[in-house]
Design a protein around this motif. Structure first.
Motif, PDB file in Angstrom:
ATOM      1  N   TRP A 227       0.873  -1.378   0.232  1.00 19.64           N
ATOM      2  CA  TRP A 227       0.121   0.084  -0.074  1.00 19.64           C
ATOM      3  C   TRP A 227       0.855   1.147   0.025  1.00 19.64           C
ATOM      4  N   GLN A 228       1.913   1.084   0.693  1.00 17.41           N
ATOM      5  CA  GLN A 228       2.773   2.476   0.854  1.00 17.41           C
ATOM      6  C   GLN A 228       3.449   2.826  -0.517  1.00 17.41           C
ATOM      7  N   ALA A 229       3.573   1.805  -1.507  1.00 19.50           N
ATOM      8  CA  ALA A 229       4.330   2.158  -2.602  1.00 19.50           C
ATOM      9  C   ALA A 229       3.559   2.912  -3.597  1.00 19.50           C
ATOM     10  N   LEU A 230       1.981   3.066  -3.198  1.00 13.62           N
ATOM     11  CA  LEU A 230       1.355   3.789  -4.252  1.00 13.62           C
ATOM     12  C   LEU A 230       1.689   5.295  -4.137  1.00 13.62           C
ATOM     13  N   ALA A 231       2.336   5.594  -3.233  1.00 12.65           N
ATOM     14  CA  ALA A 231       2.733   7.354  -3.027  1.00 12.65           C
ATOM     15  C   ALA A 231       3.908   7.312  -4.132  1.00 12.65           C
ATOM     16  N   ALA A 232       4.588   6.482  -4.685  1.00  9.42           N
ATOM     17  CA  ALA A 232       5.798   6.336  -5.527  1.00  9.42           C
ATOM     18  C   ALA A 232       5.160   6.260  -6.964  1.00  9.42           C
ATOM     19  N   VAL A 233       3.859   5.797  -7.094  1.00  7.40           N
ATOM     20  CA  VAL A 233       3.433   5.707  -8.651  1.00  7.40           C
ATOM     21  C   VAL A 233       2.913   6.868  -9.075  1.00  7.40           C
TER      22      VAL A 233
END
Length: 295
Positions: A227-233
């Motif tokens: 979930w936290q990786a969404l900020a880098a998309v």
């Protein structure tokens, strides 16, 4: 792109995989379709929204390794998300283009976002239809359990209630619920209109394609994308979901959109988990408008 309309078998990651191109005459950035399941195929999408999208765009259908009309890998463990993402980039390279548009649905929505996270320089825009980022996410488990309780009646409902009253972990109770639900309950769970459910199931039978379940067993071991990786998309992304979706749910889909730096959100009326089947014209209109936006 050097491909004309038609079906191809491309070796991606050492595995022969089925690809079909439609709308090559438009010479747009290829819109690569990423199916769900895990372990599904594009047979139904080819008969619903796909041809409508191909009226204006170059559409590329790709069935993942071991899925649909593609060959299975020799190693039954070779279905992990990193491998699937590398297969998508091998497809991009085979198409001979620097960047793709991606349209992924359900598990495919999560996989499209995972690709955009790994290769943002090779992605122009993403459409994520009811994306699932983690197949064991408690929010998805709760959404599906609530959805089955909403649509189940009679003996099936009583059986599901008994399962849910057990002391099994939530994901085990959900798996048992799926096994207990009859075809009518599953169709009502996945579709808003039973007529579309019957049409969809007829296409499944007609296709003769079978989901082996191998991919599901591998990819559920860890998130498709944390979930936290969404900020880098950081690519323009449209998250679209049917208003009656019980499989992923509107709240979850909206949360995915809100977590994306450039996320947009659309909820489609009169549809559940498969708006491409239930409201294809509206679905394609929303997607085409997003893909045509050059901002």
């Amino acid at each position: 792109m050097n491909f004309t309309d038609g079906e191809y078998t491309l070796t991606l990651g050492g595995v022969r995989q089925w690809v079909r191109v439609d709308g090559a005459r438009h010479d747009t950035v290829p819109l690569v379709l990423v199916h769900g399941g895990p372990g599904g195929n594009h047979y139904v999408f080819e008969r619903t929204a796909g041809p409508l999208l191909a009226r204006e765009r170059t559409v590329v259908y790709h069935e993942q390794r071991g899925c649909g009309r593609s060959d299975a890998p020799a190693d039954v463990r070779a279905y992990d998300v990193d491998t699937l993402v590398r297969d998508l980039d091998a497809l991009r390279s085979a198409l001979g283009v620097p960047a793709l548009d991606l349209l992924g649905y359900s598990f495919g929505g999560g996989l499209a976002l995972a690709y955009a996270h790994a290769y943002p320089w090779h992605v122009r825009r993403v459409v994520a239809q009811a994306p699932a980022l983690d197949l064991t996410d408690p929010r998805l488990v709760e959404c599906q359990i609530a959805g089955f309780l909403e649509v189940a009646f009679g003996e099936v409902r009583a059986l599901i209630e008994a399962i849910l009253a057990s002391h099994d972990p939530p994901e085990v109770r959900l798996e048992r619920t799926w096994q207990a639900a009859d075809l009518q309950t599953v169709d009502h769970f996945l579709f808003h209109d039973p007529a579309h459910a019957r049409r969809n199931r007829a296409w499944w039978r007609e296709s003769g394609l079978v989901n082996s379940g191998l991919m599901h067993r591998v990819v559920k071991a860890r998130p498709v994308l944390p979930w936290q990786a969404l900020a880098a998309v950081n690519v323009p992304t449209l998250v679209v979901v049917g208003r009656h979706d019980r499989n992923v749910g509107v709240a979850y889909a909206r949360a995915v959109s809100d977590a994306l730096p450039r996320g947009q959100f659309e909820s489609l009326e009169d549809a559940a988990h498969f708006p491409d089947v239930e409201t294809p014209e509206t679905y394609v209109e929303v997607i085409s408008r997003f893909l045509a936006d050059e901002r």
